[in-house]
Design a protein around this motif. Structure first.
Motif, mmCIF file in Angstrom:
data_model
loop_
_atom_site.group_PDB
_atom_site.id
_atom_site.type_symbol
_atom_site.label_atom_id
_atom_site.label_comp_id
_atom_site.label_asym_id
_atom_site.label_seq_id
_atom_site.Cartn_x
_atom_site.Cartn_y
_atom_site.Cartn_z
ATOM 1 N N HIS A 104 -0.289 9.324 8.753
ATOM 2 C CA HIS A 104 0.711 9.721 7.762
ATOM 3 C C HIS A 104 2.067 9.638 8.448
ATOM 4 N N PHE A 112 5.011 5.037 5.430
ATOM 5 C CA PHE A 112 3.681 4.712 4.904
ATOM 6 C C PHE A 112 2.734 5.879 5.141
ATOM 7 N N THR A 113 1.652 5.861 4.400
ATOM 8 C CA THR A 113 0.542 6.787 4.619
ATOM 9 C C THR A 113 -0.733 6.009 4.369
ATOM 10 N N LEU A 114 -1.789 6.330 5.106
ATOM 11 C CA LEU A 114 -3.006 5.529 5.022
ATOM 12 C C LEU A 114 -4.233 6.432 4.966
ATOM 13 N N ASP A 133 -6.266 6.574 -3.538
ATOM 14 C CA ASP A 133 -4.992 6.106 -2.982
ATOM 15 C C ASP A 133 -3.806 6.754 -3.698
ATOM 16 N N ARG A 136 0.249 6.836 -1.814
ATOM 17 C CA ARG A 136 1.145 5.693 -1.595
ATOM 18 C C ARG A 136 2.089 5.455 -2.769
ATOM 19 N N GLY A 145 4.842 11.291 -0.031
ATOM 20 C CA GLY A 145 3.409 11.173 -0.276
ATOM 21 C C GLY A 145 2.671 12.482 -0.107
#
Length: 370
Positions: A104, A112-114, A133, A136, A145
């Motif tokens: 994050h 971005f965050t994943l 998801d 995002r 996010g």
């Protein structure tokens, strides 16, 4: 009235396992139908650790395999939940899957965050439409996010007669400040570490995954100099909206801080880390919601009695479990993502711009049809 069954899946930064909850949103007061918990194996935990909390190069093969493996585990959790509930998959409107956060990074040049856990596998194996998801889309709208739960907290826990704060203590701790006057803005943000540093420290020195009941911390003494040094981190004085993760409050962060301090007993460090969590939560509440009437706790941290006692001492306010409002503290986040899935399926927004910093409220997530 017809039922509106949704499943919520949550696997948080504590990396303990998968929470799967079944909820009915057909009435104004949401109803808990059933709950299933599936712990991660040690092997899975190691795989997640290998990919997260770090910025060094990773294998695309390892990444892809874990994404697929987690999708399968999430699907199995849903199937076991339905079997336990004796409810057919066809009765479920959708699954809301948070996914496992790998990184994050809302403050990077390209934020971005994943989260991983392939939603295509979930929808295919369960034959239930899956929403995933979520985070995002908020970042695409200029937000961080996170946190995404405040809109749900408002829907479930708002009171017209008292100012409330909802505190979720997972790996990271976050707060939602709910004024009784709905015309006032709702604030929500990550306060800093919840259990993550305590979990790391006890695993390193006791080979335990967490401090059961806060018993080990209770044997130590708060070290004021160390605590002050830890609290001097700029994150704590940063104004919201803000969010963070274990990639920031990591083992490296803690060891770097400890290297600049006199050597302390390991149990004293554990107690000081417990106090850090308590004080950064209470500082946030006292600064941004000084007229709070009652504090509600959810998340794994509620089981740490040393932490709860420290928090109560700092706040001098009624501090109670969300169970007093009908939702077990271990189920709140799973229920939140079931609710967010409902919002998405109905074409409704799920984020609050005032909490994430997004330019506008947006419909969150992607829909993976069964």
């Amino acid at each position: 009235m017809a039922t509106e069954y949704y499943i919520g899946l949550m696997s948080g930064t504590s990396l303990d396992g998968i929470d799967a909850g079944l909820y009915d949103f057909s009435k104004k007061q949401a109803r808990v139908i059933n709950f299933y918990y599936q712990p991660y194996s040690q092997k899975i935990k190691q795989k997640i650790h290998a990919l997260s909390n770090t910025y060094h190069a990773i294998s695309l093969s390892d990444f892809g395999e874990l994404d697929s493996l987690l999708g399968t585990l999430y699907a199995e959790a849903c199937i076991n939940l339905l079997r336990q509930s004796d409810i057919n998959a066809s009765a479920i409107k959708a699954i809301g899957s948070h996914g496992q956060t790998i990184c994050h990074s809302p403050y990077s040049k390209t934020p971005f965050t994943l989260q991983i856990g392939d939603p295509s596998i979930i929808s295919q194996k369960t034959q239930i439409t899956t929403v995933a998801d979520f985070r995002r889309k908020d970042i695409a709208a200029g937000g961080q996010g996170a946190p995404l739960v405040p809109a749900f907290h408002r829907a479930l826990f708002h009171s017209p007669t008292e100012n409330r704060v909802i505190v979720n203590i997972g790996g990271i701790a976050n707060v939602t400040l709910l004024p009784k006057d709905l015309h006032q803005n709702i604030l929500g943000f990550d306060t800093g570490p919840g259990n993550t540093l305590m979990d790391y420290w006890i695993y390193t020195h006791q080979n335990l995954h967490y401090d059961v009941g806060g018993h080990w911390a209770a044997t130590g003494k708060v070290q004021p100099r160390l605590l002050k040094h830890l609290k001097n981190d700029p994150y704590f004085s940063t104004l919201p909206p803000k969010s963070t993760g274990p990639e920031y409050f990591s083992a490296s962060w803690l060891n770097h801080k400890l290297a600049k301090q006199p050597i302390c007993k390991t149990e004293d460090i554990q107690r000081s880390l417990c106090q850090l969590t308590a004080e950064t939560i209470s500082d946030a509440i006292q600064k941004f919601a000084p007229k709070t009437d009652k504090v509600f706790i959810c998340g794994g941290g509620i089981h740490n009695q040393t932490l709860l006692q420290a928090l109560k001492a700092q706040l001098n306010l009624p501090v109670v479990s969300t169970e007093t409002e009908g939702v077990h503290p271990d189920q709140v986040e799973a229920m939140a993502f079931a609710w967010l899935a409902k919002q998405t399926m109905q074409g409704l927004t799920g984020n609050l711009p005032e909490t994430t910093g997004a330019k506008e409220a947006v419909i969150l997530g992607g829909i993976y049809q069964a």
